[in-house]
Structures are given as structure tokens and as C-alpha cells.
Design a protein around this motif. Structure first.
Motif, PDB file in Angstrom:
ATOM      1  N   THR A  93     136.436  80.320 -11.568  1.00 14.47           N
ATOM      2  CA  THR A  93     135.146  81.005 -11.433  1.00 14.47           C
ATOM      3  C   THR A  93     135.200  82.430 -11.978  1.00 14.47           C
ATOM      4  O   THR A  93     134.177  83.108 -12.030  1.00 14.47           O
ATOM      5  N   GLY A  94     136.405  82.879 -12.369  1.00 12.19           N
ATOM      6  CA  GLY A  94     136.505  84.188 -13.007  1.00 12.19           C
ATOM      7  C   GLY A  94     137.293  85.223 -12.252  1.00 12.19           C
ATOM      8  O   GLY A  94     137.348  86.389 -12.661  1.00 12.19           O
ATOM      9  N   ALA A  95     137.936  84.837 -11.140  1.00 13.72           N
ATOM     10  CA  ALA A  95     138.769  85.796 -10.401  1.00 13.72           C
ATOM     11  C   ALA A  95     139.988  86.174 -11.233  1.00 13.72           C
ATOM     12  O   ALA A  95     140.483  85.377 -12.025  1.00 13.72           O
ATOM     13  N   ASP A  96     140.472  87.397 -11.040  1.00 12.14           N
ATOM     14  CA  ASP A  96     141.630  87.882 -11.796  1.00 12.14           C
ATOM     15  C   ASP A  96     142.946  87.649 -11.062  1.00 12.14           C
ATOM     16  O   ASP A  96     143.997  87.579 -11.686  1.00 12.14           O
ATOM     17  N   ASP A  97     142.876  87.556  -9.741  1.00  7.65           N
ATOM     18  CA  ASP A  97     144.087  87.340  -8.954  1.00  7.65           C
ATOM     19  C   ASP A  97     143.678  86.707  -7.635  1.00  7.65           C
ATOM     20  O   ASP A  97     142.487  86.675  -7.275  1.00  7.65           O
ATOM     21  N   TYR A  98     144.664  86.232  -6.887  1.00  6.93           N
ATOM     22  CA  TYR A  98     144.432  85.400  -5.718  1.00  6.93           C
ATOM     23  C   TYR A  98     145.506  85.711  -4.693  1.00  6.93           C
ATOM     24  O   TYR A  98     146.692  85.758  -5.022  1.00  6.93           O
ATOM     25  N   LEU A  99     145.095  85.954  -3.432  1.00  8.24           N
ATOM     26  CA  LEU A  99     146.051  86.284  -2.376  1.00  8.24           C
ATOM     27  C   LEU A  99     145.690  85.476  -1.132  1.00  8.24           C
ATOM     28  O   LEU A  99     144.543  85.492  -0.678  1.00  8.24           O
ATOM     29  N   THR A 100     146.678  84.752  -0.586  1.00 10.25           N
ATOM     30  CA  THR A 100     146.446  83.882   0.561  1.00 10.25           C
ATOM     31  C   THR A 100     146.786  84.590   1.866  1.00 10.25           C
ATOM     32  O   THR A 100     147.846  85.201   1.991  1.00 10.25           O
ATOM     33  N   LYS A 101     145.883  84.519   2.849  1.00 10.65           N
ATOM     34  CA  LYS A 101     146.132  85.075   4.180  1.00 10.65           C
ATOM     35  C   LYS A 101     147.111  84.177   4.936  1.00 10.65           C
ATOM     36  O   LYS A 101     147.059  82.956   4.776  1.00 10.65           O
ATOM     37  N   PRO A 102     147.957  84.742   5.796  1.00 13.50           N
ATOM     38  CA  PRO A 102     148.177  86.186   5.980  1.00 13.50           C
ATOM     39  C   PRO A 102     149.018  86.742   4.841  1.00 13.50           C
ATOM     40  O   PRO A 102     149.860  86.050   4.281  1.00 13.50           O
ATOM     41  N   PHE A 103     148.726  87.988   4.480  1.00 14.10           N
ATOM     42  CA  PHE A 103     149.438  88.609   3.365  1.00 14.10           C
ATOM     43  C   PHE A 103     149.958  89.970   3.791  1.00 14.10           C
ATOM     44  O   PHE A 103     149.488  90.562   4.768  1.00 14.10           O
ATOM     45  N   SER A 104     150.923  90.463   3.060  1.00 13.05           N
ATOM     46  CA  SER A 104     151.460  91.793   3.295  1.00 13.05           C
ATOM     47  C   SER A 104     150.517  92.834   2.689  1.00 13.05           C
ATOM     48  O   SER A 104     150.069  92.684   1.549  1.00 13.05           O
ATOM     49  N   TYR A 105     150.229  93.879   3.464  1.00 15.99           N
ATOM     50  CA  TYR A 105     149.381  94.952   2.942  1.00 15.99           C
ATOM     51  C   TYR A 105     150.016  95.599   1.716  1.00 15.99           C
ATOM     52  O   TYR A 105     149.330  95.951   0.753  1.00 15.99           O
ATOM     53  N   VAL A 106     151.338  95.734   1.734  1.00 12.18           N
ATOM     54  CA  VAL A 106     152.042  96.325   0.597  1.00 12.18           C
ATOM     55  C   VAL A 106     151.817  95.486  -0.660  1.00 12.18           C
ATOM     56  O   VAL A 106     151.612  96.020  -1.759  1.00 12.18           O
ATOM     57  N   VAL A 107     151.844  94.158  -0.500  1.00 10.21           N
ATOM     58  CA  VAL A 107     151.603  93.272  -1.642  1.00 10.21           C
ATOM     59  C   VAL A 107     150.177  93.432  -2.143  1.00 10.21           C
ATOM     60  O   VAL A 107     149.932  93.479  -3.354  1.00 10.21           O
ATOM     61  N   LEU A 108     149.212  93.525  -1.219  1.00 10.16           N
ATOM     62  CA  LEU A 108     147.823  93.699  -1.644  1.00 10.16           C
ATOM     63  C   LEU A 108     147.643  94.978  -2.449  1.00 10.16           C
ATOM     64  O   LEU A 108     147.002  94.974  -3.501  1.00 10.16           O
ATOM     65  N   VAL A 109     148.221  96.073  -1.973  1.00 10.08           N
ATOM     66  CA  VAL A 109     148.104  97.342  -2.695  1.00 10.08           C
ATOM     67  C   VAL A 109     148.733  97.219  -4.082  1.00 10.08           C
ATOM     68  O   VAL A 109     148.183  97.707  -5.075  1.00 10.08           O
ATOM     69  N   ALA A 110     149.872  96.555  -4.160  1.00  7.32           N
ATOM     70  CA  ALA A 110     150.534  96.367  -5.456  1.00  7.32           C
ATOM     71  C   ALA A 110     149.652  95.557  -6.399  1.00  7.32           C
ATOM     72  O   ALA A 110     149.556  95.864  -7.600  1.00  7.32           O
ATOM     73  N   ARG A 111     148.991  94.518  -5.879  1.00  9.09           N
ATOM     74  CA  ARG A 111     148.108  93.703  -6.707  1.00  9.09           C
ATOM     75  C   ARG A 111     146.901  94.522  -7.180  1.00  9.09           C
ATOM     76  O   ARG A 111     146.484  94.412  -8.333  1.00  9.09           O
ATOM     77  N   VAL A 112     146.348  95.318  -6.280  1.00  7.15           N
ATOM     78  CA  VAL A 112     145.212  96.175  -6.640  1.00  7.15           C
ATOM     79  C   VAL A 112     145.594  97.128  -7.769  1.00  7.15           C
ATOM     80  O   VAL A 112     144.883  97.254  -8.769  1.00  7.15           O
ATOM     81  N   LYS A 113     146.738  97.791  -7.613  1.00  4.56           N
ATOM     82  CA  LYS A 113     147.173  98.754  -8.628  1.00  4.56           C
ATOM     83  C   LYS A 113     147.453  98.064  -9.959  1.00  4.56           C
ATOM     84  O   LYS A 113     147.152  98.602 -11.030  1.00  4.56           O
ATOM     85  N   ALA A 114     148.037  96.853  -9.890  1.00  4.36           N
ATOM     86  CA  ALA A 114     148.332  96.117 -11.119  1.00  4.36           C
ATOM     87  C   ALA A 114     147.050  95.743 -11.853  1.00  4.36           C
ATOM     88  O   ALA A 114     146.967  95.864 -13.082  1.00  4.36           O
ATOM     89  N   LEU A 115     146.037  95.302 -11.111  1.00  2.29           N
ATOM     90  CA  LEU A 115     144.762  94.937 -11.739  1.00  2.29           C
ATOM     91  C   LEU A 115     144.088  96.157 -12.362  1.00  2.29           C
ATOM     92  O   LEU A 115     143.522  96.074 -13.457  1.00  2.29           O
ATOM     93  N   LEU A 116     144.154  97.287 -11.675  1.00  5.86           N
ATOM     94  CA  LEU A 116     143.547  98.505 -12.209  1.00  5.86           C
ATOM     95  C   LEU A 116     144.297  98.998 -13.441  1.00  5.86           C
ATOM     96  O   LEU A 116     143.686  99.467 -14.405  1.00  5.86           O
ATOM     97  N   ARG A 117     145.630  98.889 -13.424  1.00  2.00           N
ATOM     98  CA  ARG A 117     146.411  99.269 -14.606  1.00  2.00           C
ATOM     99  C   ARG A 117     146.088  98.355 -15.778  1.00  2.00           C
ATOM    100  O   ARG A 117     145.956  98.811 -16.915  1.00  2.00           O
ATOM    101  N   ARG A 118     145.974  97.054 -15.491  1.00  2.00           N
ATOM    102  CA  ARG A 118     145.677  96.091 -16.545  1.00  2.00           C
ATOM    103  C   ARG A 118     144.332  96.403 -17.181  1.00  2.00           C
ATOM    104  O   ARG A 118     144.172  96.348 -18.389  1.00  2.00           O
TER     105      ARG A 118
END
Length: 221
Positions: A93-118
Motif C-alpha cells: 500500500t506504500g509504507a516505507d517500513d514496518y514494525l511489529t508490536k511489541p517493539f523496542s523504543y530504541v529500534v523505533l527511533v533508529a527506524r525513524v532516523k533512517a527513513l528521514l536520512r533516506r
């Protein structure tokens, strides 16, 4: 940068918003798919964190509607589901990344930063230079000449607005809109406090006051 969280689990949404705000982002939160679609359509966000199981419209439909309307904002999907089918549907449907609950907050922040850098790497360089001032918007590092200057997350976010619009007048309202969330109802003079701090750390002549209009980051001739 401005982020939108669309998540109906209110405790989770507010916890994520608090953490991401501490990272220096302006964060808006909604708990309904229709409201999330409306907000993401009307406001130029840098990234959307989107739950799949939402009232109103589910995350798949919100994501698909945004892409169909031509919005290329990075979308990080969150879900309690797991399995290849769900991930494939989200990405289809067009999502750039996918994270399954429960997830680590540290991992979420890393994914956010990676998407913004990309997203940044697809456009202009993340390193901006204005005279002696060098700002790396990806690494969040600031130098004046050969000396590195340490800024808080909020100070960096305010400086980033000036750097991205170097030579242009930036109003208090624009800074509040991009650095603080839409629900901020505190004293708008908070902007003056941060500008004063930046002048002290970076050099007073760098940021000029344009009376009645805002501020301008001076570009050397």
C-alpha cells in the motif's frame, strides 16, 4: 522535523510522542484513521508513524489514500499483527517500513532516523554551510569554523529552521509550527529565548531580528 503519530492506543501514542519530542522533533498525535488521513493531507509532515488497527479507517487504507493522492511522506507502519502477509500488504500500500508490536523504543527511533536520512539523501545534501557555520542536519552536529558547538535537541531544531531558509525571514509562527507541536499553547516568546541562546553560542550577528516580521540567518556576501 515534524512527525505525525496515528495510534489508537493512547498510552503508547503519548509515550512515543514524549520520547520523540525529547529527540528534538515536533510531534502531533491523533487516534483515528480518518483524522490521521485528514491531518497528513493538510499538513506537510516529514514522517508518519501509522498503526494498522485504527477506528474510522485502518492503516492500510490511510496509507493507500495518501499514496493515491501523491503524498510521498515516509510512512512507518506499526501493528500488533505479525506474518509475511501483513507485512507485504503494508508495503504494497506504500509504507516505507514496518514494525511489529511489541517493539523496542530504541529500534523505533533508529527506524525513524533512517527513513528521514533516506529521504534527505534523495534530495539536498544534509550538510548546510552558511559562512563560518556548518550544520549537518542528519548527524545533528554544528560547527563554527573549526570548533564544534553543542546544542540541545530543541536548540538544533530551531537552528535548522533558519539554516533551511538562510537569507529569508522566518517568523515566530513558522518556528512554533515546525519545532513545537500543534497543541502548544504556551508563551510564543519561547522562540525569543531559543534565539537568544543560539546567538550566545553561535555569535550574536548571525541571526538578525527583522522588526515585526521575525528573524533572518545572515548569509555572507
Amino acid at each position: 522535523m515534524r512527525l505525525l503519530i496515528v495510534e489508537d492506543e493512547k498510552r503508547l501514542a503519548l509515550s512515543l510522542a514524549k520520547g520523540l519530542t525529547a529527540e528534538g522533533y515536533a510531534v502531533d498525535v491523533v487516534h483515528d484513521g480518518r483524522e490521521g488521513l485528514h491531518r497528513a493531507t493538510e499538513t506537510p509532515y516529514d514522517l508518519v508513524i501509522l498503526d494498522i488497527m485504527l477506528p474510522g479507517l485502518n492503516g492500510y487504507r490511510v496509507c493507500a489514500a495518501l499514496r493515491a493522492a501523491g503524498h510521498d511522506v515516509p510512512i512507518l507502519m506499526l501493528t500488533a499483527k505479525d506474518g509475511e502477509y501483513d507485512e507485504a500488504e503494508g508495503l504494497d500500500t506504500g509504507a516505507d517500513d514496518y514494525l511489529t508490536k511489541p517493539f523496542s523504543y530504541v529500534v523505533l527511533v533508529a527506524r525513524v532516523k533512517a527513513l528521514l536520512r533516506r529521504r534527505g539523501s534523495a534530495g539536498a545534501s544534509p550538510v548546510r554551510t552558511v559562512g563560518e557555520l556548518t550544520v549537518d542536519t542528519a548527524a545533528h552536529r554544528v560547527h563554527v569554523g573549526d570548533s564544534e558547538v553543542t546544542l540541545t535537541a530543541k536548540e538544533f531544531a530551531v537552528l535548522e529552521q533558519f539554516v533551511l531558509r538562510a537569507g529569508e525571514v522566518v517568523s515566530k509562527a513558522q518556528i512554533l509550527e515546525h519545532v513545537w507541536d500543534f497543541a502548544y499553547d504556551g508563551d510564543p516568546n519561547i522562540v525569543e529565548v531559543y534565539v537568544s541562546t543560539l546567538r550566545r553560542k553561535l555569535g550574536a550577528p548571525l541571526i538578525r531580528t527583522v522588526r515585526g516580521a521575525g528573524y533572518r540567518l545572515e548569509v555572507p556576501r
